[in-house]
Design a protein around this motif. Structure first.
Motif, PDB file in Angstrom:
ATOM      1  N   PHE A  48       0.853  -1.189   0.000  1.00 47.85           N
ATOM      2  CA  PHE A  48       0.000   0.000   0.000  1.00 47.85           C
ATOM      3  C   PHE A  48       0.894   1.247   0.000  1.00 47.85           C
ATOM      4  CE2 PHE A  48      -4.307  -1.551   1.885  1.00 47.85           C
ATOM      5  CZ  PHE A  48      -4.448  -2.408   0.802  1.00 47.85           C
ATOM      6  N   TRP A  49       0.399   2.306  -0.620  1.00 48.51           N
ATOM      7  CA  TRP A  49       1.188   3.529  -0.737  1.00 48.51           C
ATOM      8  C   TRP A  49       1.656   4.081   0.610  1.00 48.51           C
ATOM      9  CZ3 TRP A  49       3.550   4.839  -4.921  1.00 48.51           C
ATOM     10  CH2 TRP A  49       3.020   4.500  -6.172  1.00 48.51           C
ATOM     11  N   PRO A  50       0.801   4.167   1.633  1.00 52.44           N
ATOM     12  CA  PRO A  50       1.285   4.681   2.923  1.00 52.44           C
ATOM     13  C   PRO A  50       2.401   3.830   3.514  1.00 52.44           C
ATOM     14  CG  PRO A  50      -1.113   4.603   2.873  1.00 52.44           C
ATOM     15  CD  PRO A  50      -0.634   3.849   1.684  1.00 52.44           C
ATOM     16  N   LEU A  52       4.586   2.018   1.790  1.00 49.34           N
ATOM     17  CA  LEU A  52       5.802   2.271   1.016  1.00 49.34           C
ATOM     18  C   LEU A  52       6.508   3.530   1.516  1.00 49.34           C
ATOM     19  CD1 LEU A  52       4.587   1.436  -2.616  1.00 49.34           C
ATOM     20  CD2 LEU A  52       5.975   0.018  -1.100  1.00 49.34           C
ATOM     21  N   VAL A  53       5.712   4.547   1.843  1.00 49.37           N
ATOM     22  CA  VAL A  53       6.296   5.755   2.439  1.00 49.37           C
ATOM     23  C   VAL A  53       6.927   5.420   3.793  1.00 49.37           C
ATOM     24  CG1 VAL A  53       5.768   8.047   3.365  1.00 49.37           C
ATOM     25  CG2 VAL A  53       4.726   7.302   1.233  1.00 49.37           C
ATOM     26  N   ASP A  89       2.300   9.901   4.805  1.00 50.43           N
ATOM     27  CA  ASP A  89       1.699   8.563   4.795  1.00 50.43           C
ATOM     28  C   ASP A  89       0.248   8.601   5.272  1.00 50.43           C
ATOM     29  OD1 ASP A  89       2.123   9.056   7.454  1.00 50.43           O
ATOM     30  OD2 ASP A  89       3.379   7.311   7.824  1.00 50.43           O
ATOM     31  N   LEU A  92      -1.846   9.903   2.323  1.00 48.00           N
ATOM     32  CA  LEU A  92      -2.043   8.867   1.304  1.00 48.00           C
ATOM     33  C   LEU A  92      -3.016   7.795   1.780  1.00 48.00           C
ATOM     34  CD1 LEU A  92       1.619   8.412  -0.005  1.00 48.00           C
ATOM     35  CD2 LEU A  92      -0.252   9.664  -1.082  1.00 48.00           C
ATOM     36  N   PHE A  96      -6.238   7.163  -0.650  1.00 47.90           N
ATOM     37  CA  PHE A  96      -6.449   5.893  -1.350  1.00 47.90           C
ATOM     38  C   PHE A  96      -7.250   4.896  -0.512  1.00 47.90           C
ATOM     39  CE2 PHE A  96      -2.476   7.550  -3.245  1.00 47.90           C
ATOM     40  CZ  PHE A  96      -2.866   7.577  -4.577  1.00 47.90           C
ATOM     41  N   GLN A  98      -6.496   3.451   2.306  1.00 45.07           N
ATOM     42  CA  GLN A  98      -5.571   2.369   2.618  1.00 45.07           C
ATOM     43  C   GLN A  98      -5.074   2.450   4.066  1.00 45.07           C
ATOM     44  OE1 GLN A  98      -2.518   2.633  -0.421  1.00 45.07           O
ATOM     45  NE2 GLN A  98      -3.713   1.426  -1.874  1.00 45.07           N
TER      46      GLN A  98
END
Length: 305
Positions: A48-50, A52-53, A89, A92, A96, A98
């Motif tokens: 998930f994008w958060p 990854l951050v 994060d 995001l 999204f 997430q």
């Protein structure tokens, strides 16, 4: 049962399943495979994008620790970027949709570990005040651990540690529900410790070993955070090497900006530590309330005398 009756039964079963059952010699198998239920798309929480951050924050934090002993500018830059990504994060996660428990825990663990590592360095830079930095580390870890455990105990596995009802604590409710308040307190708390870190490289009033020794005297022993001694020409074979140049630049840091950062952020940092104390006390009371409720239930059930 006749062969014709068996065929009729197999045909009826095939009509219900919308798929003919396999047969042998006109007789349906008893172990025919049922129709599979279609499932939704599989999601990988770790990508998930958060989150990854969050991984990027960990990498930046580790890099800042690598540069921390002798590279104050590089360390401060990497550490600051890691802290600022803490706000990204969350954005995001909302953008999204997430938001995950894993991401929330990853975010908290990263915050606690990075701050603790910086305070460990400050303890080595100023051994005389190490007990203060050790106390701040212990308060930060104990406060957040007990708070998270208490919220999970009261609300279950899906309960967020930021969901604090105002009836229990209006201070913690305001602190956790207002993104602006939470961001500013965390920002100035980290700025205070970054300011202290830079002062260990730039302020002779706080770090006397930064003062150059008089001519024709033996240099003092170098200490973490105080890189002025011994001279660079005794540490590096080439005075123009990357390490010697960085050491020379570190010795020329002006203390004006670190003093401003430290003084401005000090009051908010102090309030943040007060909130940690309140959080620790409240979490202890909530855990005790849960223990009392459990003992009353056990006594009513006859498990306790």
């Amino acid at each position: 049962m006749s062969v014709r009756t068996r065929r009729q039964k197999a045909a009826a079963t095939a009509a219900v399943d919308e798929q003919p059952a396999p047969t042998e010699n006109g007789v349906a198998h008893a172990s025919s495979t049922p129709k599979k239920v279609e499932k939704g798309p599989q999601e990988n929480i770790f990508l998930f994008w958060p989150n990854l951050v969050g991984y990027a924050r960990v990498i930046l934090a580790v890099a800042s620790l690598y540069y921390m002993p002798l590279h104050p500018r590089t360390c401060s830059f990497l550490y600051s970027i890691s802290c600022l990504l803490d706000a990204l994060d969350g954005y995001l996660a909302r953008l999204f949709h997430q938001s995950t428990t894993f991401g929330s825990v990853l975010d908290m663990v990263t915050d606690r570990c990075t701050t603790a590592c910086l305070l460990v360095f400050l303890s080595s830079a100023w051994p005389r005040y190490s007990i203060i930095f050790q106390g701040l580390i212990s308060l930060d870890l104990a406060s957040h651990y007990m708070h998270m455990y208490a919220t999970l105990s009261m609300g279950g596995a899906g309960q967020s540690h930021k969901a604090v009802d105002s009836s229990r604590s209006w201070i913690l409710h305001k602190y956790y529900t207002s993104r602006t308040v939470l961001f500013l307190f965390c920002l100035f708390n980290e700025l205070f410790f970054i300011g202290l870190y830079l002062l260990s490289f730039s302020s002779p009033s706080l770090s006397p070993s930064l003062l150059q020794p008089p001519p024709h005297t033996e240099p003092m022993t170098a200490q973490p955070g105080n890189p002025a001694h011994p001279p660079a020409d005794t540490l590096f074979a080439s005075p123009w090497s990357a390490g010697a140049l960085e050491l020379a630049r570190a010795n020329k840091i002006d203390s004006m900006l670190p003093w401003v950062i430290t003084i401005v952020s000090c009051p908010i940092m102090a309030i943040k530590q007060g909130i940690n104390v309140i959080q620790l006390v409240k979490a202890s009371n909530w855990l005790a309330e849960g223990d009392l409720a459990k003992r009353r239930a056990d006594r009513a059930a006859g498990k306790l005398a």
